[in-house]
Design a protein around this motif. Structure first.
Motif, PDB file in Angstrom:
ATOM      1  N   GLN A   1      11.973  -0.836  -1.001  1.00  0.00           N
ATOM      2  CA  GLN A   1      11.772   0.397  -0.240  1.00  0.00           C
ATOM      3  C   GLN A   1      10.280   0.623   0.008  1.00  0.00           C
ATOM      4  N   LEU A   2       9.456   0.382  -0.998  1.00  0.00           N
ATOM      5  CA  LEU A   2       8.009   0.534  -0.848  1.00  0.00           C
ATOM      6  C   LEU A   2       7.466  -0.470   0.160  1.00  0.00           C
TER       7      LEU A   2
ATOM      8  N   LYS B   1       8.376   0.650   3.659  1.00  0.00           N
ATOM      9  CA  LYS B   1       7.542   1.776   4.091  1.00  0.00           C
ATOM     10  C   LYS B   1       6.167   1.282   4.518  1.00  0.00           C
ATOM     11  N   GLU B   2       5.587   0.373   3.733  1.00  0.00           N
ATOM     12  CA  GLU B   2       4.277  -0.189   4.086  1.00  0.00           C
ATOM     13  C   GLU B   2       4.358  -0.956   5.402  1.00  0.00           C
TER      14      GLU B   2
ATOM     15  N   GLN C   1       6.495  -0.448   7.857  1.00  0.00           N
ATOM     16  CA  GLN C   1       6.657   0.507   8.948  1.00  0.00           C
ATOM     17  C   GLN C   1       5.325   1.156   9.305  1.00  0.00           C
ATOM     18  N   GLU C   2       4.516   1.487   8.299  1.00  0.00           N
ATOM     19  CA  GLU C   2       3.206   2.082   8.556  1.00  0.00           C
ATOM     20  C   GLU C   2       2.298   1.089   9.276  1.00  0.00           C
TER      21      GLU C   2
ATOM     22  N   SER D   1       6.289   2.120  16.254  1.00  0.00           N
ATOM     23  CA  SER D   1       7.270   3.182  16.012  1.00  0.00           C
ATOM     24  C   SER D   1       8.075   3.464  17.273  1.00  0.00           C
TER      25      SER D   1
END
Length: 109
Positions: free
Chosen positions: A17-18, A21-22, A24-25, A48
């Motif tokens: 999950q981390l 998230k990284e 996606q950023e 995005s």
């Protein structure tokens, strides 16, 4: 019968999950460009899937052909979105467990 180590499984899920998230950023900070009409309309889309910029050449505006301008914008935006989706799919492919996973809306269809 082997026991499942739920603690290890939860830790792996949190790590994944981390990493997602990284990713996606990182992807949202990256952009792709697309164009139509030989560069008369240019767009920039981020990871995005947000349209960041549209540039329209003054010559196409001066031609006063509303229908053609609409078509060129549509082609450029759709191409930009497709390129951004491919970029995001490539980034997700770098996350080991997702390599080769087909996620609807991302990658080749």
């Amino acid at each position: 019968m082997a026991e499942i180590d739920l603690s290890a499984l939860m830790q792996q899920a949190q790590e994944l999950q981390l990493r997602m998230k990284e990713m996606q950023e990182t992807a949202s900070a990256r952009t792709v460009e697309a164009q139509s009409g030989g560069g008369m309309v240019r767009v920039v889309v981020d990871g995005s899937l947000r349209l960041r910029k549209i540039e329209i050449d003054a010559a196409i505006v001066a031609a006063n052909d509303k229908s053609m301008l609409e078509d060129l914008i549509l082609v450029a935006v759709n191409d930009g979105m497709a390129r951004a989706q491919r970029m995001l799919a490539d980034e997700m492919g770098k996350l080991g467990p997702f390599q080769g996973l087909q996620i609807p809306g991302f990658g080749a269809e």
